[in-house]
Every structure is written in C-alpha cells, then in structure tokens.
Design a protein around this motif. Structure first.
Motif, PDB file in Angstrom:
ATOM      1  N   ASP A 304       0.810  -1.208   0.000  1.00  0.00           N
ATOM      2  CA  ASP A 304       0.000   0.000   0.000  1.00  0.00           C
ATOM      3  C   ASP A 304       0.847   1.263   0.000  1.00  0.00           C
ATOM      4  N   ARG A 305       2.135   1.108   0.394  1.00  0.00           N
ATOM      5  CA  ARG A 305       3.072   2.243   0.427  1.00  0.00           C
ATOM      6  C   ARG A 305       4.488   1.692   0.526  1.00  0.00           C
ATOM      7  N   PRO A 306       5.501   2.496   0.136  1.00  0.00           N
ATOM      8  CA  PRO A 306       6.876   2.035   0.304  1.00  0.00           C
ATOM      9  C   PRO A 306       7.221   1.899   1.793  1.00  0.00           C
ATOM     10  N   ARG A 307       7.714   0.767   2.199  1.00  0.00           N
ATOM     11  CA  ARG A 307       8.124   0.548   3.575  1.00  0.00           C
ATOM     12  C   ARG A 307       9.051  -0.650   3.637  1.00  0.00           C
ATOM     13  N   GLY A 308       9.818  -0.711   4.719  1.00  0.00           N
ATOM     14  CA  GLY A 308      10.702  -1.837   4.908  1.00  0.00           C
ATOM     15  C   GLY A 308      11.928  -1.802   4.022  1.00  0.00           C
ATOM     16  N   VAL A 309      12.711  -2.874   4.086  1.00  0.00           N
ATOM     17  CA  VAL A 309      13.902  -3.040   3.247  1.00  0.00           C
ATOM     18  C   VAL A 309      13.847  -4.433   2.632  1.00  0.00           C
ATOM     19  N   ILE A 310      14.355  -4.543   1.437  1.00  0.00           N
ATOM     20  CA  ILE A 310      14.341  -5.826   0.746  1.00  0.00           C
ATOM     21  C   ILE A 310      15.741  -6.435   0.786  1.00  0.00           C
ATOM     22  N   VAL A 311      15.824  -7.724   1.089  1.00  0.00           N
ATOM     23  CA  VAL A 311      17.108  -8.428   1.205  1.00  0.00           C
ATOM     24  C   VAL A 311      17.633  -8.704  -0.196  1.00  0.00           C
ATOM     25  N   THR A 312      18.882  -8.277  -0.461  1.00  0.00           N
ATOM     26  CA  THR A 312      19.465  -8.426  -1.793  1.00  0.00           C
ATOM     27  C   THR A 312      20.573  -9.459  -1.858  1.00  0.00           C
ATOM     28  N   ASN A 313      21.178  -9.792  -0.712  1.00  0.00           N
ATOM     29  CA  ASN A 313      22.271 -10.764  -0.714  1.00  0.00           C
ATOM     30  C   ASN A 313      22.425 -11.361   0.671  1.00  0.00           C
ATOM     31  N   ILE A 314      22.768 -12.627   0.736  1.00  0.00           N
ATOM     32  CA  ILE A 314      22.991 -13.310   2.011  1.00  0.00           C
ATOM     33  C   ILE A 314      24.312 -14.060   1.927  1.00  0.00           C
ATOM     34  N   PHE A 315      25.147 -13.891   2.935  1.00  0.00           N
ATOM     35  CA  PHE A 315      26.461 -14.510   2.924  1.00  0.00           C
ATOM     36  C   PHE A 315      26.426 -15.894   3.571  1.00  0.00           C
ATOM     37  N   PRO A 316      27.113 -16.857   2.979  1.00  0.00           N
ATOM     38  CA  PRO A 316      27.111 -18.222   3.517  1.00  0.00           C
ATOM     39  C   PRO A 316      27.624 -18.259   4.958  1.00  0.00           C
ATOM     40  N   GLY A 317      26.961 -19.039   5.781  1.00  0.00           N
ATOM     41  CA  GLY A 317      27.381 -19.207   7.163  1.00  0.00           C
ATOM     42  C   GLY A 317      27.039 -18.053   8.076  1.00  0.00           C
ATOM     43  N   SER A 318      26.267 -17.106   7.599  1.00  0.00           N
ATOM     44  CA  SER A 318      25.927 -15.926   8.394  1.00  0.00           C
ATOM     45  C   SER A 318      24.706 -16.192   9.260  1.00  0.00           C
ATOM     46  N   PRO A 319      24.475 -15.358  10.294  1.00  0.00           N
ATOM     47  CA  PRO A 319      23.247 -15.493  11.093  1.00  0.00           C
ATOM     48  C   PRO A 319      21.987 -15.394  10.236  1.00  0.00           C
ATOM     49  N   ALA A 320      22.016 -14.574   9.186  1.00  0.00           N
ATOM     50  CA  ALA A 320      20.855 -14.449   8.306  1.00  0.00           C
ATOM     51  C   ALA A 320      20.552 -15.772   7.619  1.00  0.00           C
ATOM     52  N   GLU A 321      21.588 -16.449   7.113  1.00  0.00           N
ATOM     53  CA  GLU A 321      21.382 -17.732   6.448  1.00  0.00           C
ATOM     54  C   GLU A 321      20.923 -18.791   7.452  1.00  0.00           C
ATOM     55  N   ASP A 322      21.562 -18.806   8.627  1.00  0.00           N
ATOM     56  CA  ASP A 322      21.197 -19.794   9.639  1.00  0.00           C
ATOM     57  C   ASP A 322      19.733 -19.651  10.075  1.00  0.00           C
ATOM     58  N   ALA A 323      19.232 -18.420  10.084  1.00  0.00           N
ATOM     59  CA  ALA A 323      17.859 -18.178  10.529  1.00  0.00           C
ATOM     60  C   ALA A 323      16.825 -18.448   9.433  1.00  0.00           C
ATOM     61  N   GLY A 324      17.299 -18.630   8.206  1.00  0.00           N
ATOM     62  CA  GLY A 324      16.368 -18.898   7.119  1.00  0.00           C
ATOM     63  C   GLY A 324      15.920 -17.681   6.343  1.00  0.00           C
ATOM     64  N   LEU A 325      16.598 -16.546   6.536  1.00  0.00           N
ATOM     65  CA  LEU A 325      16.277 -15.360   5.745  1.00  0.00           C
ATOM     66  C   LEU A 325      16.662 -15.613   4.295  1.00  0.00           C
ATOM     67  N   LYS A 326      15.887 -15.105   3.357  1.00  0.00           N
ATOM     68  CA  LYS A 326      16.139 -15.367   1.939  1.00  0.00           C
ATOM     69  C   LYS A 326      16.179 -14.061   1.147  1.00  0.00           C
ATOM     70  N   VAL A 327      16.894 -14.126   0.021  1.00  0.00           N
ATOM     71  CA  VAL A 327      16.912 -12.989  -0.896  1.00  0.00           C
ATOM     72  C   VAL A 327      15.485 -12.698  -1.354  1.00  0.00           C
ATOM     73  N   SER A 328      15.134 -11.428  -1.421  1.00  0.00           N
ATOM     74  CA  SER A 328      13.809 -10.907  -1.806  1.00  0.00           C
ATOM     75  C   SER A 328      12.833 -10.855  -0.638  1.00  0.00           C
ATOM     76  N   ASP A 329      13.237 -11.339   0.550  1.00  0.00           N
ATOM     77  CA  ASP A 329      12.381 -11.133   1.721  1.00  0.00           C
ATOM     78  C   ASP A 329      12.279  -9.643   2.008  1.00  0.00           C
ATOM     79  N   LEU A 330      11.113  -9.200   2.432  1.00  0.00           N
ATOM     80  CA  LEU A 330      10.893  -7.801   2.796  1.00  0.00           C
ATOM     81  C   LEU A 330      10.817  -7.705   4.313  1.00  0.00           C
ATOM     82  N   VAL A 331      11.800  -7.031   4.921  1.00  0.00           N
ATOM     83  CA  VAL A 331      11.817  -6.852   6.376  1.00  0.00           C
ATOM     84  C   VAL A 331      11.056  -5.571   6.706  1.00  0.00           C
TER      85      VAL A 331
END
Length: 484
Positions: A304-331
């Motif tokens: 409905d409006r611009p908000r949040g940030v979109i994930v563009t890259n995830i580094f192997p072995g990082s907390p983001a990867e371990d938690a299951g965050l994926k490229v194109s997720d909108l936080v």
C-alpha cells in the motif's frame, strides 16, 4: 530559504504538571512511568505560569563543558628577505640550526552529559577527535581532567571518565522510543562558549535520516535552539531523562535556524555500555545486504506504500542464512518496531545486544512471517595478519590486513570478504601521496591476484618497474598504472 516550523503554543504547560508533581514527591526521577503518558492542556491562569525551572535544576549539574586540546607541529616561517645575500650580510641567518618545527595548541569546545555517578560522560566524537588532553567543567565551576575511554566515529559518540572523586550528579537515560513528535524537550549545553544555556522546543520529527553525520542515520529533530558548542550536550524530556545527545544543526549562517539534530539516547546508552566492556564496540552482524523499497518496488510487491527493506544478498554461514532469511524477503519490523528504510533498519539492528536474538517481521510471497536472528559479532574467519609496509612502493606507509567479516565490519565494507584491505595510512607516506585510502582493497598487481598480506608485502620487497594494480573502492574496481 530555510524551513519554517510552527511555533509551539501553550501546549508546553501540560508537561509541567508532570514535572511539578515529581518535584513535590521529592525526586524527579522517581516519578511513576504512567504519569509520562499524561498529555494535558492548561486549564487555569496558574497553570500557564508554570516553569521549566525544576527540571533544569535537576539536570543542569550533570551537563558539563568539554575542553579538548592537541599539540600540532608547525613549520617556522622564514622571511624571503633572508634568501638575499645583502640582507644576510647585515642580519646574519636567523633560525640557522633550529630546524625543529614549533608546536602549537589547537583547542575545541563542546558539551557533555554525565550519565553515571562515577563520572562517566557521553559527548560527541567530533568534540574530542585527535585530542591529547581533555578537561571538563561542571556547572558549579569545578574543573577536572578527563580520560578518553572510547571513541566511535561511526556513531559520532565518545565516552569520557572524570578524574575526580564522586559521586557526581547524572542524568538517567529515557526509555527507548518513549518520545513522540510534539513532545516538549530542553537542550542544555555551552553554545559559543558563553556558558551553560538552556533552550526549549518540541520534537519536530523522529527517525530523521540523510543528515550525513554518522553511519547510523537515525536522528531526533528538534526546534530547540542548538548552536556551535552545544555538540555533546543533553536533550532531555519533561521527566528530566536523557532522550538525545545534541549533535548537529541545519544552518546556512552558522547559527540556529530551528532545525537541530540529536543522536537518540538508546544509541548513546549502547556506546556507553560498550565502554564498560573493554572499550571496544562489537555490533551484531547480520551477514546480509538490504536496499530501499521505493515506489516502483512497492507497487511490484503490491504494498500500500513504500516501507521496509528488501534483502538483496545473504552470505554463507551468516546469522541471516542460519535463521532462514532469503533474498527478496521484505523486512518490515524488528522486534515490533517499524523499519522504514535502510537507515532505520541499521539503527534498529545495530543497537541490539549481543548474545540475544532479534525478531524480524518479514513478508515473503505475500505472507507475513516471523524470523529470529541470533545476535553475534562478525567473525574473523581469516587471520588478519596486519602488516605495516615500509619498502618503497605505492603502498609504503600503509597498514594492510587480510579480509574477513570482522575486518569488513570495522572498515565499513560491504559485499566482500576476500583480498587484502588497507586499514590505515601514515600521514605524508607514499601511499597517502598516490591517493590510497583506508578501506581500499588490493585485488591484483601485474596480473597476479593478491590473496594475503604476506603476498603483498613480498611484492613490495622486489618492486616491478611498472605497477599495474586493480584496486576496489566503494564496490568499484579501478585499474591503476604507476611507474617505480
């Protein structure tokens, strides 16, 4: 033409009711937090005459003047007349044999806030940057030497420790995110060196970004008059709690135009806590990059409006990867606090405590999900093996380090953990003269990929006739050719 803001009316009086109730109870800081939620309007002539004085009397003793000084070498100037043999015949050669540069003292003036009874002071990094000596003066005119405990250029904050016997008056931190736009605030500091000064205004905006002062663009904007010398001073609410550290102004004349900025107290508290844990700031590492959601992206995602940030890259072995965050997720939120852009995302995440977790609210495929991210510092996956290069080469005077997530975090680099980075450059060195900068990544020399500090140091010991280098800076690779 500068921006014009609406002037506050009599609405400020409502906040005084809270302050006076607190003073009558005997302690401003003992006020029940529920009272802070009251926002009333004046209902009598007596209420209109209420004063900020009780708050100022409670807070002012904890706001200090900060005097920073450093010694700099200055080459002696020689009159061109003494190059003339006629003048040397009569006046000799003054200064001959005295080749040592003279020293002069540069000083700066700012403000600070005592945040604990042991004399811990929070101020701006730019107030004490490169200082050799720091002194603080209290409102009762007592003066003390102060030790620099921690300096953090990324947040433009520094922590000092008064060298004196306490206890000292101090200002407690306000609860995070307790401010609202329109709340009354007081700015206390030492503008233009005239002495402690109190100004009053409202919170004009929250989460203000694009100020260009720190790496974490997340500021409180206020119309309370802030001028040069106010830097590092206190921005307090009507409970006498610290809500921000005055840092910058928007001005075309050098004076206050009613647009001042303060670093939120939550960030100041984060830095102050780090100063008591070995004096080194360790921030949580996500291991992912994000970008702004603009109108086009919002439309593509059916927002409905611009908000949040979109994930563009995830580094192997990082907390983001371990938690299951994926490229194109909108936080869209962290721990329930809305994320509007990369700056607010960085602030929300960077002020989290290590060893805990942060709950991300994300949108994936049109569905809302919750993901818990473990908060851990960036790892040093490769030994940095720091070396200072001394052989004559384009890198003479540079300190080089092997890249890793930890080194990349320290040097504010994104998207790369391979290669050799420049961590420091000596003033006047060859590296400085040829234009090398801290954060540059040496990719290759004469076609050979540089994979370690040992390898780069070896190249400088047997210098080639021509240096054909690939240097990465700000994500862009430049090819440079220099002759020995």
């Amino acid at each position: 033409m500068g921006l014009k803001l609406a002037r506050p009316g009599f609405g400020f009086v409502s906040a005084f009711l809270i302050a006076l109730v607190t003073v009558s109870a005997g302690s401003l800081h003992a006020q029940d937090n529920s009272a802070a939620e009251l926002r009333l309007v004046p209902r009598s002539a007596g209420e209109v005459k209420l004063s900020f004085a009780p708050i100022v009397k409670d807070v002012a003793p904890a706001v200090v003047n900060v005097y920073a000084s450093r010694k700099v070498e200055q080459q002696q100037r020689r009159s061109p007349f003494f190059d003339d043999p006629f003048f040397r015949r009569f006046f000799g050669n003054p200064g001959q044999g005295d080749t040592k540069p003279k020293q002069r003292v540069q000083s700066s003036l700012g403000s600070g806030v005592i945040i604990s009874k042991d004399g811990t002071v929070i101020t701006n990094h730019h107030v004490i940057k490169d200082a050799d000596e720091v002194r603080v003066a209290l409102s009762d005119r007592r003066e003390y030497d102060a030790e620099i405990i921690l300096k953090d250029e990324r947040t433009d904050l520094a922590v000092l420790k008064i060298k004196g016997d306490g206890p000292f008056d101090f200002v407690p931190f306000a609860e995070p995110d307790s401010l609202e736009v329109g709340d009354i605030v007081l700015a206390i500091g030492n503008p233009f060196g005239v002495g402690q000064t109190v100004t009053q205004g409202i919170v004009s905006a929250l989460a203000r970004t694009q100020v260009g002062v720190t790496d974490y663009q997340f500021f409180i904007q206020t119309d309370a008059a802030i001028n040069p010398g106010n830097s590092g001073g206190a921005l307090v609410d009507m409970n006498g709690n610290l809500v921000g550290v005055n840092t910058a102004i928007f001005s075309r004349s050098g004076g206050s135009n009613g647009i001042g900025f303060a670093i939120p107290a939550h960030m100041a508290e984060f830095v102050a806590t780090a100063s008591g844990q070995g004096g080194k700031i360790q921030r949580p590492w996500l291991g992912a990059t994000v970008q702004l959601v603009n109108a086009e992206i919002a439309e593509a995602l059916s927002l409905d409006r611009p908000r949040g940030v979109i994930v563009t890259n995830i580094f192997p072995g990082s907390p983001a990867e371990d938690a299951g965050l994926k490229v194109s997720d909108l936080v869209v939120a962290i721990d329930g606090k809305e994320v509007l852009d990369p700056d607010s995302f960085g602030y929300r995440f960077a002020t989290k405590k290590l060893g805990e977790s942060a709950r991300f609210t994300i949108l994936r495929g049109g569905e809302q999900r919750l993901i818990d991210i473990s908060l851990a510092p960036a790892p040093e996956t490769t030994d940095r093996d720091s070396r200072v290069l001394t052989e004559y080469s384009p890198f003479e005077g540079a300190t080089i380090m092997n890249l890793s997530p930890a080194v990349a975090e320290e040097l504010r680099l994104e998207g790369t953990f391979e290669g050799v980075a420049i961590g420091a450059i000596a003033r006047g060195s060859t590296a400085a003269r040829v234009g090398m900068k801290v954060g540059d990544i040496v990719r290759s020399i004469n076609g050979d990929k540089i994979t370690s500090t040992r390898m780069l140091e070896g190249v400088t010991k047997i210098p080639p006739r021509v240096w054909r280098m690939e240097i990465e800076r700000d994500g862009k690779v430049s090819r440079i050719e220099l002759r020995s």
